[in-house]
Design an enzyme around this catalytic site. Structure first.
Site, PDB file in Angstrom:
ATOM      1  NE  ARG A 208      18.917 -28.398-110.494  1.00  0.00           N
ATOM      2  CZ  ARG A 208      19.131 -27.840-109.300  1.00  0.00           C
ATOM      3  NH1 ARG A 208      18.136 -27.424-108.594  1.00  0.00           N
ATOM      4  NH2 ARG A 208      20.347 -27.738-108.837  1.00  0.00           N
TER       5      ARG A 208
ATOM      6  NE  ARG B 131      15.413 -37.246-105.340  1.00  0.00           N
ATOM      7  CZ  ARG B 131      15.500 -37.440-104.033  1.00  0.00           C
ATOM      8  NH1 ARG B 131      15.411 -38.650-103.537  1.00  0.00           N
ATOM      9  NH2 ARG B 131      15.677 -36.412-103.219  1.00  0.00           N
TER      10      ARG B 131
ATOM     11  CG  ASP C 103      24.258 -32.017-108.189  1.00  0.00           C
ATOM     12  OD1 ASP C 103      23.082 -31.626-108.191  1.00  0.00           O
ATOM     13  OD2 ASP C 103      25.182 -31.382-107.653  1.00  0.00           O
TER      14      ASP C 103
END
Ligand code: CP3
Length: 359
Positions: A34, A47, A83
């Site tokens: 991450r 984002r 993901d």
């Protein structure tokens, strides 16, 4: 689009590849699970304009986010921004990312009859956006560091597909293993087939290392791990190795220390440890046959930089300088201070270089 690896510039930093092969290194390579994510202001800014799966599905955006931590820190690897849940999507399930809650499947698998709902995906088509993101990122890296591809492990993906999202105990998916063992095996095999092709194509597209995340391995016990996780993990490593013998494979079975001896007996090159595992015990359990990755407690990154350095020193001493890839025992947290990530990376570099030059 060129997918020929000859088109890519040579690596100027191959420490991670050498560590994965247990070859000597001048210092320990380091990256963080991450490492691209919400603790970085540049990620939060991007984002704000795009939802999670739009970033994942847009190669230009996925490449940009993958490179954010590389531009900021002296990391030794990039991991493609994606993901693990893109495989359930390719199998036909709807997956949403809900702010403050995590993944959500509006219509999870509720019984064996639901396996009929799954399709056999054309991986090259359904996941083409990942392959394009890898090729684009690999080009933009210009050989600075190796690029890691990844997938979720069959058991972890099955758990999400049945549970419909995160859960404390994943009781519904665990109960399938006992109530519907045959259907569980069919589901696990269907996921495995996609994982194998997916990883092979990621490597074709530019991934230089691949990691399989079995984040929920710790929910299983030794017997269920052996029946419902290990055989599928094993198949993935064997088939990927057959297709790409020179590309290191990493396995991360979080929370499953009992699995270490068995994992040492697979085709994986590297075993990633969570922070509850003792590196010296892991070295014993694996007989030194595999490189190890990890395993600083992500919570240690809340400490001041001096304390982080001390923890890093302890970690490096326990693993030794050969066959170790520095990492956290799990992913970065959204409220980590980026400067503490830098302190971690620099401490791994400096302290390991000092250990190597003294030995
Ligand atoms: O490591 C990297 O920098 C590469 C990107 C990456 C993400 N997810 C991005 C992400 C990787 C390797 C993953 C793998 C992943 N995804 C795992 C295995 C690793 C692990 O953490 O155990 C799992 C279990 C998932 C499923 C998943 N995706 C969850 C449970 C969540 C929510 C968690 C949270 O912190 O909210 C996600 C979302 C997700 N995947 C985010 C990121 C950066 C945060 C989403 C956002 O931007 O809103």
């Amino acid at each position: 689009m060129s997918t020929s690896t000859e088109a890519f510039p040579a690596l100027t930093n191959d420490l991670l590849l050498r560590a994965a092969r247990q070859e000597p290194v001048e210092r320990t390579p380091v990256w963080m699970m991450r490492q691209a994510g919400r603790y970085l202001p540049e990620y939060r800014a991007l984002r704000a304009d795009h939802d999670f799966f739009t970033v994942v599905r847009t190669p230009e955006l996925a490449a940009e986010v993958t490179l954010q931590p590389i531009e900021r820190f002296p990391l030794d690897a990039a991991i493609i921004f994606s993901d693990i849940l893109v495989i359930p999507q390719a199998l036909g399930l709807d997956v949403q990312m809900v702010k403050g809650k995590g993944p959500h499947f509006p219509d999870p698998l509720s019984g064996p009859e639901d396996l009929e709902r799954l399709r056999t995906p054309d991986v090259s088509q359904e996941l083409a956006y990942v392959f394009e993101a890898l090729t684009l990122t690999r080009r933009r890296l210009e050989g600075r560091v190796p690029l890691i591809g990844f997938c979720g492990a069959p058991w972890t993906l099955m758990a999400y597909m049945i549970e419909g999202g995160g859960s404390k105990s994943f009781t519904t998916s665990r109960s399938w293993l006992y109530r519907h063992p045959e259907a569980s095996r069919r589901l696990l095999q269907a996921i495995t087939d996609v994982c194998v092709e997916y990883l092979i194509r990621q490597i074709d597209a530019g991934a230089q290392v691949v990691q399989v995340f079995d984040s929920w391995a710790g929910l299983l016990g030794p017997a269920t791990f052996e029946t419902f996780a290990l055989p599928y993990l094993r198949q993935i490593a064997e088939k990927v190795e057959r297709a790409h013998p020179d590309v290191p494979c990493i396995v991360f079975a979080k929370g499953a220390p009992y699995a270490l001896p068995a994992l040492a007996d697979t085709a994986y090159d590297v075993i990633s440890l969570d922070w509850t595992m003792d590196p010296r015990e892991a070295l014993r359990a694996t007989g030194g046959r595999k490189a190890l990755q990890g395993n600083l407690d992500p919570a240690a990154l809340y400490a001041p930089p001096d304390a982080i350095r001390q923890e890093v020193r302890r970690m490096l001493q326990a693993f030794g300088p050969r066959g170790h890839i520095g990492n956290l025992g799990h992913g970065m947290h959204p409220d980590h201070d980026p400067e503490h990530a830098r302190a971690f990376i620099e401490a791994v570099h400096e302290e390991s270089a000092a250990m190597v030059s003294q030995s």
